[in-house]
Structures are given as structure tokens and as C-alpha cells.
Design a protein around this motif. Structure first.
Motif, PDB file in Angstrom:
ATOM      1  N   HIS A   1      -0.154  12.816 -16.835  1.00 22.57           N
ATOM      2  CA  HIS A   1      -1.109  13.871 -17.174  1.00 22.57           C
ATOM      3  C   HIS A   1      -1.675  14.535 -15.919  1.00 22.57           C
ATOM      4  CE1 HIS A   1      -0.843  12.077 -21.159  1.00 22.57           C
ATOM      5  NE2 HIS A   1      -1.499  13.113 -21.631  1.00 22.57           N
ATOM      6  N   LEU A   2      -1.891  13.743 -14.876  1.00 20.04           N
ATOM      7  CA  LEU A   2      -2.414  14.319 -13.636  1.00 20.04           C
ATOM      8  C   LEU A   2      -1.370  15.165 -12.916  1.00 20.04           C
ATOM      9  CD1 LEU A   2      -4.515  11.369 -12.167  1.00 20.04           C
ATOM     10  CD2 LEU A   2      -5.328  13.389 -13.384  1.00 20.04           C
ATOM     11  N   ALA A   3      -0.112  14.957 -13.216  1.00 17.36           N
ATOM     12  CA  ALA A   3       0.953  15.787 -12.642  1.00 17.36           C
ATOM     13  C   ALA A   3       1.235  17.017 -13.505  1.00 17.36           C
ATOM     14  CB  ALA A   3       2.235  14.966 -12.481  1.00 17.36           C
ATOM     15  N   ILE A   4       1.096  16.868 -14.824  1.00 19.09           N
ATOM     16  CA  ILE A   4       1.464  17.941 -15.752  1.00 19.09           C
ATOM     17  C   ILE A   4       0.378  19.003 -15.868  1.00 19.09           C
ATOM     18  CG2 ILE A   4       1.924  18.489 -18.175  1.00 19.09           C
ATOM     19  CD1 ILE A   4       3.232  15.673 -18.373  1.00 19.09           C
ATOM     20  N   PHE A   5      -0.845  18.592 -16.152  1.00 12.64           N
ATOM     21  CA  PHE A   5      -1.880  19.554 -16.521  1.00 12.64           C
ATOM     22  C   PHE A   5      -2.259  20.521 -15.401  1.00 12.64           C
ATOM     23  CE2 PHE A   5      -2.051  17.080 -20.276  1.00 12.64           C
ATOM     24  CZ  PHE A   5      -2.606  17.910 -21.245  1.00 12.64           C
ATOM     25  N   PRO A   6      -2.264  20.124 -14.129  1.00  9.01           N
ATOM     26  CA  PRO A   6      -2.499  21.131 -13.083  1.00  9.01           C
ATOM     27  C   PRO A   6      -1.481  22.271 -13.127  1.00  9.01           C
ATOM     28  CG  PRO A   6      -2.814  18.943 -12.172  1.00  9.01           C
ATOM     29  CD  PRO A   6      -2.252  18.756 -13.550  1.00  9.01           C
TER      30      PRO A   6
ATOM     31  N   GLY B   1      -2.020  26.420 -13.056  1.00 11.39           N
ATOM     32  CA  GLY B   1      -1.603  26.997 -11.797  1.00 11.39           C
ATOM     33  C   GLY B   1      -2.198  26.318 -10.577  1.00 11.39           C
ATOM     34  N   TRP B   2      -2.663  25.087 -10.742  1.00  9.81           N
ATOM     35  CA  TRP B   2      -3.231  24.334  -9.626  1.00  9.81           C
ATOM     36  C   TRP B   2      -2.121  23.600  -8.888  1.00  9.81           C
ATOM     37  CZ3 TRP B   2      -7.597  21.418 -12.752  1.00  9.81           C
ATOM     38  CH2 TRP B   2      -8.496  22.370 -13.236  1.00  9.81           C
ATOM     39  N   ASP B   3      -2.389  23.278  -7.635  1.00  2.00           N
ATOM     40  CA  ASP B   3      -1.461  22.442  -6.882  1.00  2.00           C
ATOM     41  C   ASP B   3      -1.460  21.032  -7.452  1.00  2.00           C
ATOM     42  OD1 ASP B   3      -0.714  24.444  -5.162  1.00  2.00           O
ATOM     43  OD2 ASP B   3      -2.248  23.942  -3.666  1.00  2.00           O
ATOM     44  N   ASP B   4      -0.325  20.366  -7.326  1.00  2.27           N
ATOM     45  CA  ASP B   4      -0.240  18.956  -7.716  1.00  2.27           C
ATOM     46  C   ASP B   4      -1.225  18.153  -6.860  1.00  2.27           C
ATOM     47  OD1 ASP B   4       0.464  16.385  -8.372  1.00  2.27           O
ATOM     48  OD2 ASP B   4       2.503  16.495  -7.578  1.00  2.27           O
TER      49      ASP B   4
ATOM     50  N   ARG C   1       7.663  12.382  -9.031  1.00  3.45           N
ATOM     51  CA  ARG C   1       6.671  13.290  -9.597  1.00  3.45           C
ATOM     52  C   ARG C   1       7.297  14.588 -10.109  1.00  3.45           C
ATOM     53  NH1 ARG C   1       1.658  11.770  -9.012  1.00  3.45           N
ATOM     54  NH2 ARG C   1       0.805  13.886  -9.143  1.00  3.45           N
ATOM     55  N   ASN C   2       8.607  14.662 -10.130  1.00  2.00           N
ATOM     56  CA  ASN C   2       9.311  15.800 -10.697  1.00  2.00           C
ATOM     57  C   ASN C   2       9.114  15.812 -12.214  1.00  2.00           C
ATOM     58  OD1 ASN C   2      11.849  17.080 -11.981  1.00  2.00           O
ATOM     59  ND2 ASN C   2      11.972  17.745  -9.848  1.00  2.00           N
ATOM     60  N   LEU C   3       8.813  16.981 -12.766  1.00  2.00           N
ATOM     61  CA  LEU C   3       8.499  17.046 -14.196  1.00  2.00           C
ATOM     62  C   LEU C   3       9.694  16.772 -15.097  1.00  2.00           C
ATOM     63  CD1 LEU C   3       5.887  19.926 -14.590  1.00  2.00           C
ATOM     64  CD2 LEU C   3       5.552  17.481 -14.198  1.00  2.00           C
ATOM     65  N   TRP C   4      10.919  16.957 -14.579  1.00  2.20           N
ATOM     66  CA  TRP C   4      12.083  16.539 -15.376  1.00  2.20           C
ATOM     67  C   TRP C   4      12.046  15.029 -15.587  1.00  2.20           C
ATOM     68  CZ3 TRP C   4      14.642  19.809 -18.117  1.00  2.20           C
ATOM     69  CH2 TRP C   4      14.903  21.113 -17.679  1.00  2.20           C
TER      70      TRP C   4
ATOM     71  N   LEU D   1       5.386   2.671 -11.847  1.00  6.34           N
ATOM     72  CA  LEU D   1       5.507   3.388 -10.575  1.00  6.34           C
ATOM     73  C   LEU D   1       6.107   4.774 -10.790  1.00  6.34           C
ATOM     74  CD1 LEU D   1       6.814   0.450  -8.369  1.00  6.34           C
ATOM     75  CD2 LEU D   1       4.553   1.513  -8.228  1.00  6.34           C
ATOM     76  N   VAL D   2       6.799   4.945 -11.903  1.00  8.61           N
ATOM     77  CA  VAL D   2       7.345   6.259 -12.278  1.00  8.61           C
ATOM     78  C   VAL D   2       6.352   6.934 -13.218  1.00  8.61           C
ATOM     79  CG1 VAL D   2       9.272   7.514 -13.302  1.00  8.61           C
ATOM     80  CG2 VAL D   2       9.678   5.331 -12.134  1.00  8.61           C
ATOM     81  N   PRO D   3       5.746   8.059 -12.803  1.00  9.97           N
ATOM     82  CA  PRO D   3       4.827   8.762 -13.704  1.00  9.97           C
ATOM     83  C   PRO D   3       5.493   9.074 -15.038  1.00  9.97           C
ATOM     84  CG  PRO D   3       4.692   9.680 -11.496  1.00  9.97           C
ATOM     85  CD  PRO D   3       5.874   8.737 -11.496  1.00  9.97           C
ATOM     86  N   GLY D   4       4.762   8.851 -16.110  1.00 17.27           N
ATOM     87  CA  GLY D   4       5.310   9.065 -17.443  1.00 17.27           C
ATOM     88  C   GLY D   4       5.605   7.766 -18.163  1.00 17.27           C
ATOM     89  N   VAL D   5       5.799   6.685 -17.393  1.00 15.11           N
ATOM     90  CA  VAL D   5       6.064   5.394 -18.020  1.00 15.11           C
ATOM     91  C   VAL D   5       4.797   4.849 -18.666  1.00 15.11           C
ATOM     92  CG1 VAL D   5       6.668   2.980 -17.586  1.00 15.11           C
ATOM     93  CG2 VAL D   5       8.021   4.817 -16.556  1.00 15.11           C
ATOM     94  N   SER D   6       3.682   4.835 -17.927  1.00 12.77           N
ATOM     95  CA  SER D   6       2.392   4.315 -18.360  1.00 12.77           C
ATOM     96  C   SER D   6       2.315   2.814 -18.125  1.00 12.77           C
ATOM     97  CB  SER D   6       2.104   4.602 -19.842  1.00 12.77           C
ATOM     98  OG  SER D   6       0.952   3.882 -20.272  1.00 12.77           O
TER      99      SER D   6
END
Length: 277
Positions: free
Chosen positions: A26-31, A35-38, A114-117, A162-167
Motif C-alpha cells: 500500500h505504501l508503494a501503490i497509493f503514492p 503522483g507522489w514519489d515512492d 518494489r516494482n508494481l508488476w 520481504l517482497v512487498p505485496g506478500v504481507s
């Protein structure tokens, strides 16, 4: 503006850290939506300290019991027969996989992961895993039945975060359900297991705050405080929720958000890569 962003990101962190939906995702996606920087891996790691302080405050009796029992066991053979001695070792051993892999994979964690793919895919895949665990798990074993083998498996599952999205909570809770533990038992242990790893990572990443990252010391403090306050409320709510209800709504949320991210990235509406290290 930096402080407004810090409040929003702290709110996101507090709301999502303990739910099995991945706070780092969420901290990587919502910015990207605004239009905010990661904010970057360093900012993400540091404000997680706020939510872990909430865990320490909420579970201080459990932590004191386990910690003091483990220390007594160091000096007393009789104390080593107690559950607290074993639980202390379970937390220590269970924390090792994420610590070792975190150090070995630091560059990947800070950049490629941290790549959104990657994040969109892991949200979907681990959502499916959580759904399967919820359906097939016996959900009958109390945490007192924890064994060293199971503690290691919990630790390996946590390392997946360690991989964002796993939780972190989603992975450990899924493992607990697969191993037959009660929802509430798996959830409480997931919270306790996260403390050494999250606090350690946050302290380690403090040195990176205020460098290339746009979120300096002041906004980081604000985000951490907000995440603490919100996280404390979420812990209380979640433990009551899982005592009577399933994780199924979070499964649908993960799959929906992951699918949305992949569609938006594929359509070029948002970019997949990060803008800071």
C-alpha cells in the motif's frame, strides 16, 4: 506537503500493517495514485516501528512473560521446562530467516521488489494462498501446541514479506492456518514474531532517512506516530474480528487491488518502477 503525505502514509501503515493485505504494498501503490514519489524501502521500514511499538504496548504482558521466562531458563534447568522458555526460542529461531534473507537481498528489497508488476502479482497470488489456507485449515490447535518445526515454518513464511505485496501477517497467518492453528492463535503469534524483525529493520534503515529520499526526519517522525495510534486500534479490532469471522473478505480485497494495479500499470496509467532507491 511533506507532512500531509507523512500523515496519509502513516494512516495507511497503521491500517494495513496487521491486516493480511501488505502495508508495504500500500505504501508503494497509493503514492502512485496521487503522483507522489515512492517513499522508498527506508521510509517504509522506519514508520513500521510505530506499528510495532503498538504491538509491544498491546501485548506487553505476553512479551514480559515470554522474555522473563526465557531469561530464567538461561540460569535455571527447571525454568527450561516452562512454555515461556520454549516460546522465547520459537520467536528467536523464527526471526532468523527474515533477518538473514533481509541482509542478503537488501538491494533487491530496496529496488526491484518494489516494482508494481511484482507487487500486483504477489497481492493476487498470496491472496489465493490465504483463501486456500482459510478453507482447508483445521483452525483447532492452540498456540501452546507450537513446536520448533512449526516455529521455523512460521519464520520461513514471514521471510516472504520481504517482497512487498506478500504481507508479513498474511504469510504467517496463512502458514498457521495450514498447520491447523486457531485463527486468533496464528494471528497473535504472527504479531509477536514480527517484533524483532520489524524493529531491527527500522533501526537499520534509520541511516537512510533524509538522503535521496524526499521524506526527511520530520515527516518520518509524523508518519511513525500516526502509524502507532492507528495500528493500536487496528490490533484491538482485528483480534476481536478473527475470533468469530474468516479472512475471506481480505482475500477478495487482495485479488481486487492486485488486479487493479496490474491493469493500471499495463494501461500506462501509473508507472511500475520506483523513483527512489
Amino acid at each position: 506537503m511533506d507532512f500531509l503525505r507523512a500523515v496519509v502514509l502513516g494512516l495507511l501503515q497503521g491500517l494495513t500493517e496487521f491486516l493480511p493485505i501488505s502495508s508495504s504494498a500500500h505504501l508503494a501503490i497509493f503514492p502512485k495514485f496521487f503522483g507522489w514519489d515512492d517513499p522508498g524501502a527506508a521510509y517504509t521500514a522506519v514508520i513500521q516501528i510505530g506499528t510495532e511499538v503498538a504491538v509491544v504496548l498491546y501485548f506487553w504482558r505476553d512479551i514480559w512473560t515470554i522474555g522473563s521466562g526465557w531469561v530464567r531458563g538461561v540460569f535455571s534447568r527447571e525454568a527450561r521446562l516452562a512454555q515461556e522458555w520454549r516460546m522465547g526460542w520459537f520467536v528467536i529461531i523464527g526471526s532468523l530467516p527474515i533477518v538473514v534473507l533481509g541482509l542478503l537481498l537488501q538491494d533487491l528489497i530496496d529496488k526491484e521488489f518494489r516494482n508494481l508488476w511484482v507487487i500486483g502479482t504477489t497481492l493476487i497470488v498470496l491472496g489465493i494462498v490465504l483463501g486456500i489456507a482459510e478453507r482447508v485449515g483445521r483452525k483447532s490447535s492452540p498456540i501452546d501446541n507450537l513446536t520448533m518445526r512449526h516455529a521455523i515454518l512460521f519464520g520461513v513464511a514471514q521471510a516472504g514479506a520481504l517482497v512487498p505485496g506478500v504481507s508479513r501477517s498474511g504469510a504467517t497467518i496463512s502458514m498457521g492456518l495450514f498447520l491447523g492453528y486457531e485463527r486468533a492463535a496464528a494471528t497473535r503469534y504472527a504479531f509477536l514474531l514480527a517484533i524483532p524483525a520489524v524493529v531491527g529493520a527500522g533501526v537499520y534503515k534509520l541511516k537512510d532517512i533524509g538522503g535521496e529520499n524526499d521524506y526527511g526526519v520530520g515527516p518520518t517522525i509524523v508518519g511513525t506516530v500516526v502509524s502507532f495510534v492507528v495500528g493500536l486500534a487496528v490490533i484491538h479490532w482485528l483480534l476481536r474480528y478473527v475470533s468469530t469471522r474468516s479472512y475471506t473478505p481480505f482475500v477478495f480485497y487482495r485479488i481486487g487491488l492486485g488486479s487493479l494495479v496490474l491493469v493500471l500499470v499495463g494501461a500506462g496509467v501509473i508507472t511500475a518502477g520506483t523513483t527512489v532507491g
